[in-house]
Design a protein around this motif. Structure first.
Motif, short mmCIF file in Angstrom:
data_model
loop_
_atom_site.label_atom_id
_atom_site.label_comp_id
_atom_site.label_asym_id
_atom_site.label_seq_id
_atom_site.Cartn_x
_atom_site.Cartn_y
_atom_site.Cartn_z
N VAL A 116 4.66 -24.91 11.86
CA VAL A 116 4.24 -24.80 13.33
C VAL A 116 3.10 -25.74 13.64
N SER A 137 14.66 -18.32 15.42
CA SER A 137 13.65 -17.50 15.29
C SER A 137 12.97 -16.62 16.21
N ASN A 179 10.14 -12.33 10.16
CA ASN A 179 9.34 -13.16 9.25
C ASN A 179 10.02 -13.03 7.80
N SER A 193 1.17 -21.47 5.28
CA SER A 193 0.27 -21.20 6.52
C SER A 193 0.73 -19.77 6.93
N LEU A 222 1.60 -15.55 5.98
CA LEU A 222 0.97 -14.63 5.42
C LEU A 222 1.08 -14.56 3.78
N VAL A 249 -7.87 -12.85 7.65
CA VAL A 249 -7.30 -12.17 8.51
C VAL A 249 -7.62 -12.33 9.77
N PHE A 250 -6.64 -12.77 10.50
CA PHE A 250 -6.90 -13.53 11.98
C PHE A 250 -6.90 -12.35 12.82
N CYS A 269 -2.59 -8.06 13.87
CA CYS A 269 -1.44 -8.30 14.56
C CYS A 269 -0.02 -7.88 13.76
N ARG A 285 4.13 -7.71 12.76
CA ARG A 285 5.26 -8.49 12.58
C ARG A 285 6.28 -7.61 11.92
N TYR A 337 8.75 -8.12 8.89
CA TYR A 337 8.92 -8.92 7.46
C TYR A 337 10.20 -8.63 6.82
N VAL A 371 -0.95 -6.75 9.49
CA VAL A 371 -1.67 -7.63 8.54
C VAL A 371 -2.11 -6.91 7.47
N ARG A 391 -6.17 -16.29 15.52
CA ARG A 391 -5.55 -17.76 15.45
C ARG A 391 -5.13 -18.28 16.79
N ASP A 425 -1.28 -17.03 18.08
CA ASP A 425 -0.68 -15.79 17.76
C ASP A 425 -0.22 -14.93 18.75
C1 WQD Z 1 1.98 -13.50 10.13
C2 WQD Z 1 0.79 -12.46 10.76
C3 WQD Z 1 -0.95 -13.89 11.41
C4 WQD Z 1 -1.94 -15.99 7.58
C5 WQD Z 1 5.53 -18.03 11.88
C6 WQD Z 1 6.23 -18.91 12.97
C7 WQD Z 1 7.44 -18.62 13.35
C8 WQD Z 1 8.25 -18.22 12.04
C9 WQD Z 1 7.53 -17.45 11.01
C10 WQD Z 1 9.77 -19.98 11.81
C11 WQD Z 1 0.02 -13.39 11.93
C12 WQD Z 1 -1.54 -13.42 10.04
C13 WQD Z 1 -1.37 -15.09 8.59
C14 WQD Z 1 -3.31 -15.79 7.40
C15 WQD Z 1 -3.42 -14.03 8.85
N1 WQD Z 1 8.67 -19.20 11.52
N2 WQD Z 1 -2.13 -14.07 9.19
N3 WQD Z 1 -4.05 -14.70 7.65
O1 WQD Z 1 2.74 -16.50 12.99
O2 WQD Z 1 4.66 -14.77 12.77
O3 WQD Z 1 5.19 -16.73 12.51
O4 WQD Z 1 6.23 -18.05 10.82
O5 WQD Z 1 10.62 -20.06 12.84
O6 WQD Z 1 8.14 -19.33 14.27
O7 WQD Z 1 5.00 -18.99 14.16
O8 WQD Z 1 4.01 -15.72 10.74
O9 WQD Z 1 3.35 -15.51 8.28
O10 WQD Z 1 2.05 -17.25 10.02
O11 WQD Z 1 1.63 -14.87 10.28
O12 WQD Z 1 -4.00 -12.98 9.21
O13 WQD Z 1 -3.94 -16.60 6.39
O14 WQD Z 1 -0.24 -13.13 9.49
O15 WQD Z 1 -2.23 -14.06 12.20
O16 WQD Z 1 -0.33 -11.84 12.45
P1 WQD Z 1 4.05 -15.88 12.35
P2 WQD Z 1 2.75 -15.86 9.59
#
Ligand code: WQD
Ligand code: NAD
Length: 330
Positions: A88, A126, A176, A195, A197, A214-215, A226, A228, A230, A266, A289, A292
């Motif tokens: 991304v 996605s 995710n 990048s 989680l 943790v963002f 946040c 998600r 998984y 998270v 972040r 997000d």
């Molecule tokens: C998950 C959560 C972060 C890292 C991305 C793409 C999406 C899809 C999947 C392809 C969020 C938090 C993360 C860290 C944190 N890909 N986090 N510290 O953002 O849901 O989606 O990947 O299509 O398009 O945007 O996934 O795994 O990056 O983050 O706190 O060091 O973990 O803020 O809430 P995301 P992610």
């Protein structure tokens, strides 16, 4: 044995799908130029399925090269199109790279499918197409919001290309994806600096990073972090095989959510990893972040009704397999 062309089949989700296609009697044909994976996944697939796999080292945006693949393979029942770039942040720095590869590869594939009378395509979309949905859990008819990144935009545009084409299509909107095959022989070999989680958590566990940041913990969620959805990559892989079976028998155009329906914060994800693997993960709370969204998780009714698919693996199994992969990966 029905041949299925699997572009990006040596990648993270593609390799798992190749294994599941083989288990259900399809003959997957991989097209992957290894631009974001390694040969380790091809070797891993072969170890798991116990036989050689057909692989074309071809760039999907190369029409001449792809034409040769179609000519050599003869009758193909359908294509599963994983090949795309997925980082991304990089897409924000270099959008053109993402437009060229993600739309370019689909364009070539659709042209050659039409020429060779291949009627069925499953596309890797996605949940990012929804942005921050107004209603949770999100259903497939929720409107697309303005994309948060050029990467997200490519998924929205590609879904539009599928709608305009004459081909039968399923867009699978992944939530995710996490974890790996229980053998730990295949997984995410991408060159991108992680990048996401879970790969960051596993890097902390193995000592490549000191801690995870943790963002943000000031979101409007129960613990402030946040949320998600998984999904274990093995469950996700299985949805592709069901989608292909379905499309062959029910020509048309569809989009399905592929998630568990369960929202995980998270902090809950960190705790789940700790519990599954009996390890402590060092973390601190940092700022939000940019880009997000606060929370998203799937309504899985439609995919369950149409494909008979639902997630079976637990979060604990996913976290265990993610750790096994970190210890063994390329
Ligand atoms: C998950 C959560 C972060 C890292 C991305 C793409 C999406 C899809 C999947 C392809 C969020 C938090 C993360 C860290 C944190 N890909 N986090 N510290 O953002 O849901 O989606 O990947 O299509 O398009 O945007 O996934 O795994 O990056 O983050 O706190 O060091 O973990 O803020 O809430 P995301 P992610
Ligand atoms: P990945 O990078 O591991 O797999 C993509 C594969 O495609 C790689 O093996 C790469 O070498 C290959 N590839 C890319 N461009 C190519 C080209 N032009 N020609 C030939 N091969 C090419 O990524 P992944 O996580 O397995 O993702 C697969 C698909 O799922 C992508 O379309 C991605 O956008 C989508 N997706 C991924 C996630 C996720 O979090 N991993 C979430 C939603 C959607």
């Amino acid at each position: 044995m029905k041949k299925i062309l699997v572009t990006g089949g040596a990648g993270y989700i593609g390799s798992h799908t190749v294994v599941e296609l083989t288990a259900l009697g399809y003959t997957p044909i991989i097209v992957d130029n290894l631009c974001n994976t390694t040969i380790q996944n091809i070797e891993g697939i072969e170890k798991i399925i116990g036989k050689k796999i057909k692989w074309h080292n071809t760039d999907c945006t190369d029409k001449v090269g792809m034409d040769k693949v179609f000519a050599e393979e003869g009758t193909i029942e359908g294509a599963i199109h994983f090949a795309a770039y997925k980082a991304v942040e990089e897409s924000v720095q270099n959008p053109q790279k993402y437009y060229d590869n993600n739309m370019g590869s689909l364009k070539v594939l659709l042209e050659l499918m039409c020429k060779n009378k291949v009627k069925n395509i499953i596309f890797s979309s996605s949940c990012t197409v929804y942005g921050m949905p107004d209603v949770l859990p999100v259903t497939e008819d929720a409107p697309f919001k303005k994309a948060e990144s050029p990467y997200g935009e490519t998924k929205q545009i590609c879904e539009g290309m599928l709608k305009e084409d004459t081909v039968n299509s399923v867009a699978l909107r992944y939530f995710n994806p996490i974890g790996s095959h229980p053998s730990a022989l295949i997984g995410d070999c991408s060159a991108d600096k992680p990048s996401n989680l879970v790969p960051i958590i596993t890097e902390v566990a193995i000592g490549k990073r000191e801690k995870i940041t943790v963002f943000g913990d000031d979101y409007n969620t129960p613990d402030g972090t946040c949320i998600r959805d998984y999904i274990h990559v093995v469950d996700l892989a299985k949805s592709h095989v069901l989608a292909m079976n379905f499309l062959i028998n029910n020509p048309g155009k569809y989009a399905f959510n592929v998630g568990t329906g369960i929202g995980i914060s998270v902090l809950d994800a960190v705790k789940a990893f700790e519990k599954a693997n009996n390890l402590k993960i060092n973390f601190s709370i940092g700022p939000r972040r940019s880009g997000d969204i606060e929370q998203i998780y799937a309504n899985g009714s439609f995919v369950k009704n149409k494909l008979g698919w639902e997630a079976k693996e637990t979060l604990e199994q996913a976290m265990k397999s993610a750790w096994e992969w970190e210890k063994l990966k390329c």
